[in-house]
Design an enzyme around this catalytic site. Structure first.
Site, PDB file in Angstrom:
ATOM      1  N   ASP A 477      74.237  44.757  47.093  1.00 27.01           N
ATOM      2  CA  ASP A 477      74.302  43.446  47.742  1.00 27.01           C
ATOM      3  C   ASP A 477      73.954  42.326  46.755  1.00 27.01           C
ATOM      4  O   ASP A 477      73.368  42.565  45.681  1.00 27.01           O
ATOM      5  CB  ASP A 477      73.295  43.443  48.908  1.00 27.01           C
ATOM      6  CG  ASP A 477      73.661  42.475  50.021  1.00 27.01           C
ATOM      7  OD1 ASP A 477      74.535  41.613  49.810  1.00 27.01           O
ATOM      8  OD2 ASP A 477      73.039  42.576  51.111  1.00 27.01           O
ATOM      9  N   ASP A 547      79.780  39.448  56.871  1.00 29.12           N
ATOM     10  CA  ASP A 547      78.632  39.651  57.749  1.00 29.12           C
ATOM     11  C   ASP A 547      79.007  39.329  59.189  1.00 29.12           C
ATOM     12  O   ASP A 547      78.235  39.582  60.112  1.00 29.12           O
ATOM     13  CB  ASP A 547      77.462  38.750  57.321  1.00 29.12           C
ATOM     14  CG  ASP A 547      76.593  39.441  56.278  1.00 29.12           C
ATOM     15  OD1 ASP A 547      76.776  40.646  56.063  1.00 29.12           O
ATOM     16  OD2 ASP A 547      75.741  38.765  55.683  1.00 29.12           O
TER      17      ASP A 547
HETATM   18  C1  DGJ Z   1      73.624  40.798  53.558  1.00 34.84           C
HETATM   19  C2  DGJ Z   1      74.586  41.903  53.886  1.00 34.84           C
HETATM   20  O1  DGJ Z   1      75.876  41.433  53.998  1.00 34.84           O
HETATM   21  C3  DGJ Z   1      74.120  42.572  55.169  1.00 34.84           C
HETATM   22  O2  DGJ Z   1      75.040  43.554  55.557  1.00 34.84           O
HETATM   23  C4  DGJ Z   1      72.759  43.148  54.945  1.00 34.84           C
HETATM   24  O3  DGJ Z   1      72.832  44.163  53.994  1.00 34.84           O
HETATM   25  C5  DGJ Z   1      71.795  42.060  54.510  1.00 34.84           C
HETATM   26  N1  DGJ Z   1      72.300  41.331  53.392  1.00 34.84           N
HETATM   27  C6  DGJ Z   1      70.466  42.633  54.169  1.00 34.84           C
HETATM   28  O4  DGJ Z   1      69.613  41.720  53.626  1.00 34.84           O
END
Ligand code: DGJ
Length: 731
Positions: A477, A547
């Protein structure tokens, strides 16, 4: 078929495959002109010469006998800064005396079989490609060579990049160097781009090109949610199925720029490369610099035709490793189920449910390390959070293995929290300008990945976790963009290199990690799809698309993402309702039909759902497993655009055209609605296809006459799924 035909007499280079021709010519004064790009030509004899006309205020060469020839108007393969071409420049190099004027002219060329790799950069590869290198030399700086690299692939694309070599005695500074310049003789195109925002990535935008400059760019140190490194030029009449389109994507994960300049004579110049505001590079004698590459696709069969080439090129010539052709596991991720609030017991319960339902992989997301209870702390401290997980990961992993559920783990390696041991020990490891405030974003700072020592430290931490535990999947991430980009300890003359060195550092890390852990499935993520680009896909074969897990929002996001990225690279999960990002309530069926159109998974609390829901989920999983090969490796077609109406449809066709799967989505219900006929694509015209409920159709019937979608189902946010199979024995 790929060919590079060289006509020594007329100085013409003709690159050709089954779908396109690309023609270059060396003209007077060693300028390399662009002659043609488009449908494949049997041959190019060169009868069309660029008109020699006196254009006022367009400079001529010093020794010219007339005023009929100017580099300010000639369509060129690359333009040098400051020597009389006033349009967007491709290259700018500064000398010690302060001049940044260059004047590159043709010197020689080279032909290669295959496609040379780009060291340290993600790149397309193929033994079947052919490569032309055009070498230009600067008129003044003796030993400064600019190489234009063109690789033509049988899959239908051309990949371009630029390399500059300094064999002079002088230390030079590159101020700009593009990966591609392409001059079109007319600007009668519309531009399709993919702007967006967090949770609203890649929203398809189509607009006419006006006079002047239109720019698509990222300044964020990452390819970004806000603008994807992609652009396509379309004729007005082009749609999904017909018409001319040129598509371009930069294989790069940092700041970039696409400049479209419609100039004074309505010609169009396109330049693609790294963002020049954030780039300069010191080029010592005997050093060279290689740009990232651009893939260029031409199709006369509309956007679907363009996407087919992007998808095939990505699947066959960019993705690597174990999962290149392998079916991707169905996963469940605990993020939207628990956020930071979990312990071993809660995770084991999720794993139990996953096992019962036939889910193949459990992913433990953010919060398993340091003392991370929220997003303000512990990034950089990649050690087990003993508060939450006193037994470490081993027991949980074993628990999953007993239930045939593999284990995956989240990392955010490029970041550090102020509240972390790492930051307290190494505050100088963060991107920062001495004496200036550092901007916070999600309360974290960016580690200086342009530095080897920083990368080595993080690598070692990840290596320990990955080698001591049976981890099958890693989610990488990145939850903020780069500001105050300055590397402590780098010489001032080299600070302009930091942005690009950061990206090179990231690639270096990923190359090492994916080589050392070849069995691990890597998924890249940046607050959803903030770094969905071909560069990241070279290292990690799938990306978390957004997201935003709302099924309605995902229609647009996934539709537009599929313009260039194959659906097998698009992570798509079923989440809870009301949806956490939009509060919308959609049926489990629709959420399933949307998520199944990518690399499928769940992101909800499986312990908190009803018996009926569990039953439906179990059916979804069985269905997906049955059709996974078709969905992940079939040919994808967009049928109805959610950007143009209230409904949306797309389909998958198996490579042998023996089966297809069609998804239809209706967003809002309407009383007394007209009937919707759905017409399919990509089938064998003469084959007969049967759907259990609808009956039999010939392929041509399905593609030209189509079928009515359901007239029984009613309600907002509904979807339908149709599976057709070729009836053997019949025709
Ligand atoms: C952003 C990601 O896109 C989410 O799926 C998740 O992993 C969060 N970060 C966690 O902080």
């Amino acid at each position: 078929m790929v060919e590079i035909l060289v006509n020594q007499q007329s100085n013409i280079f003709h690159l050709k495959n089954d779908t396109m021709s690309y023609v270059i010519k060396v003209e007077e004064q060693g300028l390399v002109s662009h002659q043609y790009v488009g449908s494949p030509l049997v041959s190019y004899e060169g009868g069309r010469n660029y008109p020699r006309v006196d254009r006022s205020f367009s400079p001529n060469f010093y020794a010219a006998e007339n005023r009929l020839y100017s580099r300010d108007t000639l369509p060129q393969e690359f333009s040098s800064y400051g020597s009389g071409d006033f349009r967007t420049t491709g290259v700018k190099v500064k000398q010690a005396n302060g001049s940044n004027v260059v004047d590159f002219r043709f010197d020689s060329y080279e032909l290669l079989d295959g496609k040379p790799p780009l060291e340290g950069l993600p790149h397309f590869y193929s033994d079947q490609a052919k490569t032309l290198i055009i070498k230009l030399k600067d008129r003044l700086i003796n030993g400064l060579t600019l190489c234009l690299l063109y690789s033509i692939f049988p899959e239908g694309a051309i990949v371009r990049s630029t390399k500059i070599l300094n064999n002079s005695q002088e230390c030079l500074t590159i101020e700009k160097i593009d990966s591609l310049q392409l001059d079109f003789v007319d600007a009668d195109y519309e531009l399709v781009s993919l702007p967006g925002a967090w949770a609203n990535e890649r929203q398809l935008k189509r607009e006419p090109l006006e006079s002047g400059i239109k720019m698509l760019r990222s300044e964020r140190g990452s390819s970004s949610h806000q603008q994807n490194p992609f652009g396509a030029l379309l004729r007005k009449e082009t749609n999904e199925f017909q018409g001319e389109v040129f598509g371009f994507s930069l294989v790069y994960s940092g700041s970039f720029q696409f400049t479209f300049e419609k100039e004074q004579y309505d010609q169009l110049r396109l330049n693609i490369g790294m963002n020049e505001q954030q780039f300069s590079w010191e080029l010592q004698p005997n050093a060279s610099f290689q740009t990232p590459e651009v893939i260029m696709v031409y199709s006369d069969q509309g956007l679907n035709g363009m996407s087919a080439v992007f998808h095939q090129m990505t699947k066959d010539c960019l993705l690597r490793g174990k999962y290149k052709k392998k079916e991707r596991p169905i996963l469940v991720n605990n993020w939207e189920a628990t956020y930071f609030d979990f312990d071993e017991g809660a995770i084991n319960q999720l794993i139990d449910e996953a096992g019962d339902l036939g889910i193949e992989l459990f992913v433990l997301d953010d919060g398993w390390f340091g003392k991370r209870e929220d997003d303000r702390t512990s990034l950089g401290d990649w050690e087990i959070n003993e508060q939450k997980l006193p037994n470490g990961l081993t027991k949980m992993i074993a628990h999953g293995a007993e239930r045939k559920v593999a284990f995956g783990l989240w990392f955010e390696p490029e970041m550090v929290s102020e509240d972390s041991h790492l930051f307290r020990n190494h505050p100088e490891w963060v991107l920062q300008v001495p004496g200036r405030e550092k901007s916070r974003s999600r309360d974290q700072f960016v580690l200086d990945f342009s530095r080897k020592d920083v990368r080595e430290h993080i690598y070692q931490k990840m290596q320990v976790i990955l080698s001591q535990n049976e981890i099958s999947y890693v989610k990488w991430d990145m939850n903020r963009h780069l500001s105050e980009v300055y590397s402590v300890g780098r010489l001032s003359a080299n600070q302009g290199e930091t942005h690009h060195r950061y990206v090179l550092g990231l690639y270096d890390f990923l190359e090492k990690l994916t080589t050392e852990f070849p069995k691990v499935l890597f998924e890249s993520c940046s607050g959803g799809g903030g770094r969905f680009d071909l560069g990241m896909l070279y290292y990690m074969p799938q990306t978390w698309t957004s997201d935003n897990t709302d099924a309605v929002a995902r229609l647009k996001i996934q539709y537009a993402t599929s313009l260039l990225y194959p659906t097998v690279t698009m992570g798509a999960h079923i989440s809870d309702v009301p949806n956490h990002q939009t509060q919308r309530i959609t049926s489990l069926e629709m959420r399933g039909h949307v998520a199944m159109s990518g690399t499928f998974g769940y992101e909800l609390d499986l312990t908190a759902i009803s018996k009926e829901e569990k039953q439906e989920i179990s059916q979804q999983i069985t269905f997906y497993k049955q059709h996974r090969q078709l969905i992940q490796y079939g040919q994808f077609y967009r049928l109805l655009s959610p950007f143009e109406g209230n409904d949306c449809a797309w389909m998958f066709v198996s490579p042998d055209q023996s089966q297809c799967l069609v998804f239809y989505y209706n967003v809002l219900e309407r009383a007394s609605a007209p009937f919707r006929i759905l017409k399919l694509a990509g089938l064998s015209e003469s084959a007969v296809y049967t759907n259990q409920e609808l009956g039999s159709f010939s392929g041509s019937e399905l593609m030209c006459s189509g079928f009515y979608t359901s007239v029984i189902k009613k309600g907002d946010f509904r979807s339908e799924c149709y599976y057709f199979e070729r009836s053997e024995g019949k025709r």
